[in-house]
Enzyme design. Sequence first.
Site, PDB file in Angstrom:
ATOM      1  N   ASP A   1      24.976  80.181  -4.007  1.00  0.00           N
ATOM      2  CA  ASP A   1      24.991  79.254  -3.167  1.00  0.00           C
ATOM      3  C   ASP A   1      24.046  79.674  -1.914  1.00  0.00           C
ATOM      4  OD1 ASP A   1      27.052  77.323  -4.173  1.00  0.00           O
ATOM      5  OD2 ASP A   1      28.541  78.614  -3.826  1.00  0.00           O
TER       6      ASP A   1
ATOM      7  N   VAL B   1      12.267  73.867  47.236  1.00  0.00           N
ATOM      8  CA  VAL B   1      13.568  74.673  46.790  1.00  0.00           C
ATOM      9  C   VAL B   1      14.362  73.491  46.183  1.00  0.00           C
ATOM     10  CG1 VAL B   1      15.819  75.753  47.656  1.00  0.00           C
ATOM     11  CG2 VAL B   1      13.507  76.488  48.617  1.00  0.00           C
TER      12      VAL B   1
ATOM     13  N   ASN C   1      21.605  74.365  46.662  1.00  0.00           N
ATOM     14  CA  ASN C   1      21.368  74.805  45.361  1.00  0.00           C
ATOM     15  C   ASN C   1      21.952  75.913  44.836  1.00  0.00           C
ATOM     16  OD1 ASN C   1      19.580  72.962  44.305  1.00  0.00           O
ATOM     17  ND2 ASN C   1      17.804  74.264  44.833  1.00  0.00           N
TER      18      ASN C   1
ATOM     19  N   GLU D   1      18.260  65.503  47.156  1.00  0.00           N
ATOM     20  CA  GLU D   1      17.888  66.359  48.181  1.00  0.00           C
ATOM     21  C   GLU D   1      16.334  66.057  48.400  1.00  0.00           C
ATOM     22  OE1 GLU D   1      18.237  70.485  46.306  1.00  0.00           O
ATOM     23  OE2 GLU D   1      20.642  70.042  46.083  1.00  0.00           O
TER      24      GLU D   1
ATOM     25  N   ASP E   1      32.909  72.523  -0.866  1.00  0.00           N
ATOM     26  CA  ASP E   1      33.406  72.782  -1.908  1.00  0.00           C
ATOM     27  C   ASP E   1      34.991  72.385  -2.290  1.00  0.00           C
ATOM     28  OD1 ASP E   1      31.651  74.353  -3.000  1.00  0.00           O
ATOM     29  OD2 ASP E   1      32.008  76.217  -1.900  1.00  0.00           O
TER      30      ASP E   1
ATOM     31  N   ILE F   1      13.032  72.247  42.620  1.00  0.00           N
ATOM     32  CA  ILE F   1      12.849  73.377  41.303  1.00  0.00           C
ATOM     33  C   ILE F   1      14.204  73.551  40.910  1.00  0.00           C
ATOM     34  CG2 ILE F   1      12.430  75.495  40.406  1.00  0.00           C
ATOM     35  CD1 ILE F   1      10.326  75.599  42.696  1.00  0.00           C
TER      36      ILE F   1
END
Length: 938
Positions: free
Chosen positions: A665, A302, A764, A730, A349, A305
């Site tokens: 263009d 856990v 998490n 962690e 332009d 990831i």
Amino acid sequence: MKWYSHEAETILQELDTSRIHGLSEAQAQQRLAEFGPNELAKEEREPAWKMLLKSFKEPLIIILLIAIGLALASAAYDFFVSGDSGHAMASVYEAIAIVLIVIINSGLTFHQTRTAQKSLDALSDMRQHYMKILRDNNWTSVAANHLVPGDIVSVKSGDFIEGDLRWLKTSELQINESHLTGESDAIQKNTVSLPEDTELADRTNMGYSGSMVVNGNGIGVVVATGMATELGKISGLMQQVDDQKTPIEKSVHGLSKKLMIIAAVIIAVTIGYDLVKQLIQVGSISMDSFGGISATAIAIAVASIPDAMPVVLSTVLTIGAKMMASQKGLVKSLSSVETLGSTTYIASDKTGTLTKNEMAVTRFLANGQVYNVEGNGYTPIGDFIRDDGTPSDSKDYQRFLEVAVLNNEAEIKPDTKQNWRPFGNPTDVSLVVLGAKDNVKRDVLLEDKGDRDIDIVRILPFDSTRKMMTVVIKENGRYYSLTKGAPDVIKPLTKSALIDGQPVPIASVAANIEKTMLAFAKDALRTISITQREICKEDALNASSAELERELTFLGLVGIIDPPREEVKASVRKLTQASVNVVMITGDHAMTAKAIAKQLGIIDSDDARVITGRDLEEMDDQQLADVVLDTRVYARVTPEHKQRIIKQLQAHEQVVGMTGDGINDAPALKAADIGIAMGINGTEVTKDAADLILLDDKFTTIEKSVESGRTIFANILNFMRHELTTNVAEVLSLLLGVFLITSSIGNITEVTPTLTALMVLWVNMISDSLPSFALGYDEAESDVMQQRPRDTKQSILANGMLRRVLFRGGVMGAMVFLAFIWAASQGYTVAQSQTIAFLTLVFGQLWHVYDARSVNTLFDRNPFSNSRLTLAVGFAATSSILVTLMPFFNNVMGTAPLTMTMYVLIILISAVPTFVISGIKKFMGRNRTESVAVTQAN
Ligand code: ADP
Ligand code: MG
């Protein structure tokens, strides 16, 4: 009905509409209800439940399902084998808690994805094509999907055709319908009825949905919309565009995958190590230690990831797109948000983007004399004063003014307050105003009068490749072709000049014209030559533009002022500071271009190089590549040249943004990394080809979009820094527990994990992911526009990111582990020790988030400037303490209440590493910049 085989009148009757009034709004509403919107059917979007299910396939969810399985198995074992029903219930609660957290997290994720999808949909609605249609006697612009059969529409070069049309009136109308016929050349359209068996490709009196108007203009009546059009018949279902991943999303996904592999290896090694150790020490594996080992393994899984990253990432990018849109920069895809931040060249332009497009003729040359034009704005009042002070004689410029307004489709109209408003091409408007100042007006000239009869025969509109416009008129039975355009283009086509009403050879006046033209251009004036030529009837009706635009008789030359937009100067300065190069591209004369470029700060000296279209023609790619990085002004270029410029800049690995307005263009916009179109004055075709649409047509919006792009990217780095650091912390705190605790300490044994799986899950999904989302809303760290553009090829982990993540994550992990050991050695219970570790981790992170928020250090940003972050941190802190106090959470998460002193201590101590590291960095950083400054000074 075979529309092409009937006369226009029959079709109008059949469709119950009128060429003069159009449909009524009521009729249109009724037809919209009957025929449905003018859209191709779309594939159904994935239903919500499917999207929700999909999120269950994520690896983290699978791990958690395993955890649930294990918890339930352990509960069953306790119930039926060891008979410890208290312990069994704890395992059941644990399983329930995991399910709850998963549901909450999936819900959150799902909600975020949906919100993001909705704001993207809203943005894409803003990109509707528009069409000019006649309803209730009024020409209005409506969204293309509101078109109904019977609508009278007007199209011009650069429009898309929406719905199938039968032409009622055409003028040099040429249409590209290659998407239906495969024929890549434009087809000339007319209004003549055709036999019934005419093939689609030969139906020259029809226009088909999805085609592009490449020349001229026309009026038609809509005969079919939506799925009833030819396009609808062949297209079947439109595929929903796949949600393309942006480059950063791709690299983050790549990174996630790598991290996942590392995680798998770590988990395998940990489990193996634990098992072997058990076997060696005890000889067998007890159910208890198996429970401990699997709990640790799940906690590590856990922890390691990086599940939140992809969601936070797409959310942050969407926030960016929304932010840009609110500042009038509409991006088409999330990857543009990212690319804008790394843009190194912006080629713009001149006319209308850098200048106001409020054109006025201030000087002209006619009959060999230069005149200054007085007056203000579009109000048709003002005298013409001769340069040499002699009184002006309107006979001398009569024909010149007549041709200027006849070769013209623009108009000025007074609104209610006697305020004059321009309609049509700004260059042409300036000529209309000029004529009106001497009472020369097109509609008056075209009125039928006995003595003088003028009719327009044909119009060959201006295009930026020819740089000319021609109108053929019939005047008292004779035919004239009137041509106006860029003086240097006109010059070789001119045979004579009109002096005192008589043609004289051009050679006798050429020098004066050239001198005057250069003088106008030097004053930043846009120049146009006005000419005419008498032609025969046959040529008048059929000759091509190349056949008409030669052997001209010069009548006069105008100088048009087009003031630069005031705010552009500041934007140019800001972009230059941000190491983004601003380049001007224009069809105007080199001198005019240079003068304006200097006024805007694009160049700072008169010696700056200007490359003209002709220079470009003579250069090969290598020669252009040699100078392209330093050239800031390109003049007299055609749209085709833009592509070459882009290509050579890209060959130098530059990220190029390019603006464009005309249909020609579009290829350049596609070739650019960021194609930029004008929302108001741009054609539908260029808007379609663009990545960024400037809703207000302002150059400043480009600059703001670049700034937003950079801010977003900085925010992405901030949250990545935070996420990765906490992941390292962690994992490390758990691993240290596995490998360093070899015998019991106080109440903990060698298989007790530093944190329970649910604690890690909490960290998490709550205390870590909420602040991460909040980081996406951060404002720019004040100096994003002082930095160089990001190098797109560099990995996200470059520039010290990896070092910073490992170092800070390492320190944080070690601190959590030490807190755990210390608690154990002080005789705290297992739950208390783990709770101390848990809170040390939570608060360590919450302090760290303020450090991650800055490329520099914690001390460089006001901690309270992001109210969402303050809220997220406040919520995470409070709720994390609450779960240690509430019996329910004590049960499921394995937390335990601590003393007041303990809470305070943890909160304070967990701040130490962040403050110390940040402080050292700030101190050393200052020294470093000082030493850099010293070396530079030397
Ligand atoms: P830009 O958009 O960069 O100003 P254009 O292609 O519009 O460049 O114009 C190029 C040149 O063509 C101008 O300098 C002018 O001489 C000429 N020109 C522009 N507009 C018109 C027009 N409506 N009729 C005739 N000539 C024009
Ligand atoms: Mg133009």
